[in-house]
Each structure stands twice: as C-alpha cells, then as structure tokens.
Design a protein around this motif. Sequence first.
Motif, PDB file in Angstrom:
ATOM      1  N   LEU A   7      30.063  39.324  31.025  1.00  0.00           N
ATOM      2  CA  LEU A   7      29.999  38.055  31.737  1.00  0.00           C
ATOM      3  C   LEU A   7      28.541  37.651  31.934  1.00  0.00           C
ATOM      4  CD1 LEU A   7      32.722  38.595  34.466  1.00  0.00           C
ATOM      5  CD2 LEU A   7      32.917  37.358  32.339  1.00  0.00           C
ATOM      6  N   TYR A   8      28.201  36.478  31.496  1.00  0.00           N
ATOM      7  CA  TYR A   8      26.877  35.930  31.722  1.00  0.00           C
ATOM      8  C   TYR A   8      26.992  34.420  31.627  1.00  0.00           C
ATOM      9  CZ  TYR A   8      26.636  35.153  26.716  1.00  0.00           C
ATOM     10  OH  TYR A   8      26.887  34.712  25.456  1.00  0.00           O
ATOM     11  N   PHE A   9      25.986  33.742  32.103  1.00  0.00           N
ATOM     12  CA  PHE A   9      25.960  32.292  32.064  1.00  0.00           C
ATOM     13  C   PHE A   9      25.045  31.881  30.915  1.00  0.00           C
ATOM     14  CE2 PHE A   9      26.246  28.459  34.953  1.00  0.00           C
ATOM     15  CZ  PHE A   9      27.606  28.551  35.099  1.00  0.00           C
ATOM     16  N   PRO A  10      25.592  31.385  29.812  1.00  0.00           N
ATOM     17  CA  PRO A  10      24.743  31.002  28.677  1.00  0.00           C
ATOM     18  C   PRO A  10      23.748  29.906  29.066  1.00  0.00           C
ATOM     19  CG  PRO A  10      27.083  30.883  28.108  1.00  0.00           C
ATOM     20  CD  PRO A  10      26.993  31.129  29.574  1.00  0.00           C
ATOM     21  N   GLU A  11      22.629  29.882  28.378  1.00  0.00           N
ATOM     22  CA  GLU A  11      21.573  28.921  28.691  1.00  0.00           C
ATOM     23  C   GLU A  11      22.058  27.478  28.586  1.00  0.00           C
ATOM     24  OE1 GLU A  11      17.244  27.968  26.904  1.00  0.00           O
ATOM     25  OE2 GLU A  11      17.731  30.093  27.180  1.00  0.00           O
ATOM     26  N   ASN A  12      22.878  27.174  27.587  1.00  0.00           N
ATOM     27  CA  ASN A  12      23.372  25.798  27.444  1.00  0.00           C
ATOM     28  C   ASN A  12      24.323  25.430  28.588  1.00  0.00           C
ATOM     29  OD1 ASN A  12      25.436  27.468  26.543  1.00  0.00           O
ATOM     30  ND2 ASN A  12      25.913  26.212  24.744  1.00  0.00           N
ATOM     31  N   ALA A  13      25.052  26.406  29.119  1.00  0.00           N
ATOM     32  CA  ALA A  13      25.923  26.136  30.263  1.00  0.00           C
ATOM     33  C   ALA A  13      25.078  25.852  31.504  1.00  0.00           C
ATOM     34  CB  ALA A  13      26.847  27.323  30.516  1.00  0.00           C
ATOM     35  N   GLU A  14      24.013  26.612  31.663  1.00  0.00           N
ATOM     36  CA  GLU A  14      23.108  26.383  32.800  1.00  0.00           C
ATOM     37  C   GLU A  14      22.502  24.982  32.721  1.00  0.00           C
ATOM     38  OE1 GLU A  14      19.051  28.339  34.582  1.00  0.00           O
ATOM     39  OE2 GLU A  14      20.437  29.618  33.464  1.00  0.00           O
ATOM     40  N   ALA A  30      29.435  24.284  37.631  1.00  0.00           N
ATOM     41  CA  ALA A  30      29.214  25.738  37.600  1.00  0.00           C
ATOM     42  C   ALA A  30      30.552  26.480  37.593  1.00  0.00           C
ATOM     43  CB  ALA A  30      28.354  26.176  38.779  1.00  0.00           C
ATOM     44  N   VAL A  31      31.508  25.996  38.384  1.00  0.00           N
ATOM     45  CA  VAL A  31      32.845  26.608  38.396  1.00  0.00           C
ATOM     46  C   VAL A  31      33.498  26.433  37.025  1.00  0.00           C
ATOM     47  CG1 VAL A  31      35.174  26.418  39.374  1.00  0.00           C
ATOM     48  CG2 VAL A  31      33.179  26.451  40.892  1.00  0.00           C
ATOM     49  N   ASP A  32      33.407  25.243  36.467  1.00  0.00           N
ATOM     50  CA  ASP A  32      33.977  24.994  35.134  1.00  0.00           C
ATOM     51  C   ASP A  32      33.374  25.947  34.098  1.00  0.00           C
ATOM     52  OD1 ASP A  32      35.313  22.899  36.350  1.00  0.00           O
ATOM     53  OD2 ASP A  32      34.166  21.314  35.342  1.00  0.00           O
ATOM     54  N   GLU A  33      32.055  26.051  34.117  1.00  0.00           N
ATOM     55  CA  GLU A  33      31.366  26.900  33.145  1.00  0.00           C
ATOM     56  C   GLU A  33      31.712  28.376  33.359  1.00  0.00           C
ATOM     57  OE1 GLU A  33      29.814  25.823  30.537  1.00  0.00           O
ATOM     58  OE2 GLU A  33      29.595  23.704  31.083  1.00  0.00           O
ATOM     59  N   ALA A  34      31.829  28.791  34.605  1.00  0.00           N
ATOM     60  CA  ALA A  34      32.163  30.191  34.895  1.00  0.00           C
ATOM     61  C   ALA A  34      33.567  30.526  34.403  1.00  0.00           C
ATOM     62  CB  ALA A  34      32.038  30.463  36.393  1.00  0.00           C
ATOM     63  N   TYR A  39      37.136  33.336  30.863  1.00  0.00           N
ATOM     64  CA  TYR A  39      38.413  33.341  30.154  1.00  0.00           C
ATOM     65  C   TYR A  39      38.279  32.921  28.688  1.00  0.00           C
ATOM     66  CZ  TYR A  39      40.362  34.208  34.705  1.00  0.00           C
ATOM     67  OH  TYR A  39      40.652  34.765  35.924  1.00  0.00           O
ATOM     68  N   ASN A  40      37.033  32.785  28.216  1.00  0.00           N
ATOM     69  CA  ASN A  40      36.763  32.506  26.809  1.00  0.00           C
ATOM     70  C   ASN A  40      37.492  31.237  26.336  1.00  0.00           C
ATOM     71  OD1 ASN A  40      35.405  33.003  24.474  1.00  0.00           O
ATOM     72  ND2 ASN A  40      36.921  34.438  23.665  1.00  0.00           N
ATOM     73  N   VAL A  41      37.345  30.177  27.107  1.00  0.00           N
ATOM     74  CA  VAL A  41      37.940  28.870  26.801  1.00  0.00           C
ATOM     75  C   VAL A  41      36.793  27.856  26.808  1.00  0.00           C
ATOM     76  CG1 VAL A  41      39.479  27.069  27.695  1.00  0.00           C
ATOM     77  CG2 VAL A  41      40.146  29.470  27.870  1.00  0.00           C
ATOM     78  N   PRO A  42      36.711  26.964  25.834  1.00  0.00           N
ATOM     79  CA  PRO A  42      35.639  25.955  25.851  1.00  0.00           C
ATOM     80  C   PRO A  42      35.658  25.158  27.157  1.00  0.00           C
ATOM     81  CG  PRO A  42      36.826  25.894  23.765  1.00  0.00           C
ATOM     82  CD  PRO A  42      37.587  26.817  24.669  1.00  0.00           C
ATOM     83  N   SER A  43      34.481  24.870  27.699  1.00  0.00           N
ATOM     84  CA  SER A  43      34.414  24.206  29.005  1.00  0.00           C
ATOM     85  C   SER A  43      35.102  22.845  29.008  1.00  0.00           C
ATOM     86  CB  SER A  43      32.966  24.080  29.480  1.00  0.00           C
ATOM     87  OG  SER A  43      32.229  23.294  28.578  1.00  0.00           O
ATOM     88  N   ARG A  44      35.144  22.169  27.865  1.00  0.00           N
ATOM     89  CA  ARG A  44      35.824  20.865  27.814  1.00  0.00           C
ATOM     90  C   ARG A  44      37.339  21.009  27.992  1.00  0.00           C
ATOM     91  NH1 ARG A  44      34.319  22.303  22.882  1.00  0.00           N
ATOM     92  NH2 ARG A  44      35.901  22.474  21.251  1.00  0.00           N
ATOM     93  N   ASN A  45      37.864  22.228  27.812  1.00  0.00           N
ATOM     94  CA  ASN A  45      39.307  22.473  27.942  1.00  0.00           C
ATOM     95  C   ASN A  45      39.695  23.133  29.266  1.00  0.00           C
ATOM     96  OD1 ASN A  45      39.686  21.443  25.367  1.00  0.00           O
ATOM     97  ND2 ASN A  45      39.488  23.436  24.404  1.00  0.00           N
ATOM     98  N   ILE A  46      38.746  23.193  30.191  1.00  0.00           N
ATOM     99  CA  ILE A  46      39.033  23.755  31.518  1.00  0.00           C
ATOM    100  C   ILE A  46      39.565  22.623  32.378  1.00  0.00           C
ATOM    101  CG2 ILE A  46      37.961  24.815  33.570  1.00  0.00           C
ATOM    102  CD1 ILE A  46      38.025  26.719  31.190  1.00  0.00           C
ATOM    103  N   PRO A  47      40.640  22.768  33.080  1.00  0.00           N
ATOM    104  CA  PRO A  47      41.489  23.938  33.282  1.00  0.00           C
ATOM    105  C   PRO A  47      42.717  23.989  32.369  1.00  0.00           C
ATOM    106  CG  PRO A  47      42.089  22.307  34.892  1.00  0.00           C
ATOM    107  CD  PRO A  47      40.972  21.709  34.043  1.00  0.00           C
ATOM    108  N   LEU A 124      33.891  34.742  46.248  1.00  0.00           N
ATOM    109  CA  LEU A 124      34.770  34.398  45.124  1.00  0.00           C
ATOM    110  C   LEU A 124      33.961  33.998  43.894  1.00  0.00           C
ATOM    111  CD1 LEU A 124      37.621  32.286  46.761  1.00  0.00           C
ATOM    112  CD2 LEU A 124      37.905  34.377  45.440  1.00  0.00           C
ATOM    113  N   LEU A 125      32.977  33.140  44.094  1.00  0.00           N
ATOM    114  CA  LEU A 125      32.192  32.649  42.973  1.00  0.00           C
ATOM    115  C   LEU A 125      31.302  33.744  42.385  1.00  0.00           C
ATOM    116  CD1 LEU A 125      31.304  29.050  44.178  1.00  0.00           C
ATOM    117  CD2 LEU A 125      33.137  29.793  42.655  1.00  0.00           C
ATOM    118  N   TYR A 126      30.794  34.620  43.236  1.00  0.00           N
ATOM    119  CA  TYR A 126      30.018  35.752  42.726  1.00  0.00           C
ATOM    120  C   TYR A 126      30.903  36.625  41.835  1.00  0.00           C
ATOM    121  CZ  TYR A 126      27.327  40.033  42.481  1.00  0.00           C
ATOM    122  OH  TYR A 126      26.657  41.135  42.011  1.00  0.00           O
TER     123      TYR A 126
END
Length: 192
Positions: A7-14, A30-34, A39-47, A124-126
């Motif tokens: 688990l990490y926050f990719p630079e483009n997500a940041e 940040a919640v969307d990106e996390a 869950y290995n789902v593209p952020s545009r497809n969250i949730p 929760l977010l941590y």
Amino acid sequence: MVLITSLYFPENAEKRVMDEKSIAERWQRAVDEAFSVRYNVPSRNIPNRLDFTAQAYYRGISEVLSDWITPLFSLRNSLAHGQWVVAFNETRSAANNDKTKKLKDLSLWRLRLLKNMLGHLERLLYDLTVTRYAFERDFDKHWTGLDAARRRIENGKSADWEKLLRTRHRRGKWHREMNIAREARERGAKAT
C-alpha cells in the motif's frame, strides 16, 4: 476483490489530491485514491467497481466527510477569518444566516465530540492508506466509536454535560477548601 500487497500513495494520485480546489474536496479525493490503491480499482471507477463491503466502507466514510467534516471546515474558516458572531458568504458580501446559526450552536461539548469523531476517522483513514490488514479488521471498532460520538451530538445532551461540569467544579472547589483548612489546622497543631 484482492488487496494489493504494497500500500502506498502513487505520486500521480497525490497530485490529483492536491489539484482539488477546497480542503473538503482534497479529503474526498484522498479517500477515492486510497480506495483505488487498496482495492486495485482505477480511481475513476470508485466506488462503482468496488465489491459490496468495500462500497459500504467507502459510502460510510464519504458520508461522514460530507455531513460532518466539510461543515466543520467551513466553521473553522469562519472563525479563522474573525467571523465570531456573524458568518459571511464566500465573497464576504452578505451574512450567511445558516452558518451564523451553526456558529451560535457551537459549544465546547460539541467541539469535544467532533474532535472524538475526527480521531476515529483519522484512525480509519490511516488504516485505509497505510496498513495491510488493519482497515478491514478494525473498521467496525473505529466506526462504532465514530458513530457513538455522532449520536451524542445529535441527541443534544450538552445541558447535562454542562451540569456535570458545574457539579464537578463545585465539588473540586469544596475539596480544595477542605484541604486548605486541614493543612492550616495541621500547621497550627505543629506550631504549638
């Protein structure tokens, strides 16, 4: 849905998080990106592409952000800009009656409970962004604490809390006076 192993926050997500205009939008992004990373789902497809349980986690956290945290940011900004009695709209051209009412309803009791809610949300977010297993394992525990604080705010029992504080203050004052009197008697007895 399979969790990714690292688990990490990719630079483009940041960057996408920081590109948002408001702090509330940054939190939501940040919640969307996390969730996307976890869950290995593209952020545009969250949730939508999350499984049912992950969607429930997501919707719960998003609801807390929109219903409780975003208004708290707004109140904080009003106070930071010196709007202690009357809150203004974003352009400061007119009074914002809704926000002014919320300012008047603000109390130490409510702030303490909101702080409690933020603490549970922060855990929760941590867990969501940093840990491998703790998010799913501890979600219910953190959610229960967060929800208990929310219910106490909604029940509006601040008068009972204030009465308890006054009672404690009077009792503490009485005990201090009794201790001072006892110490004075003991000093007087030693002097003779």
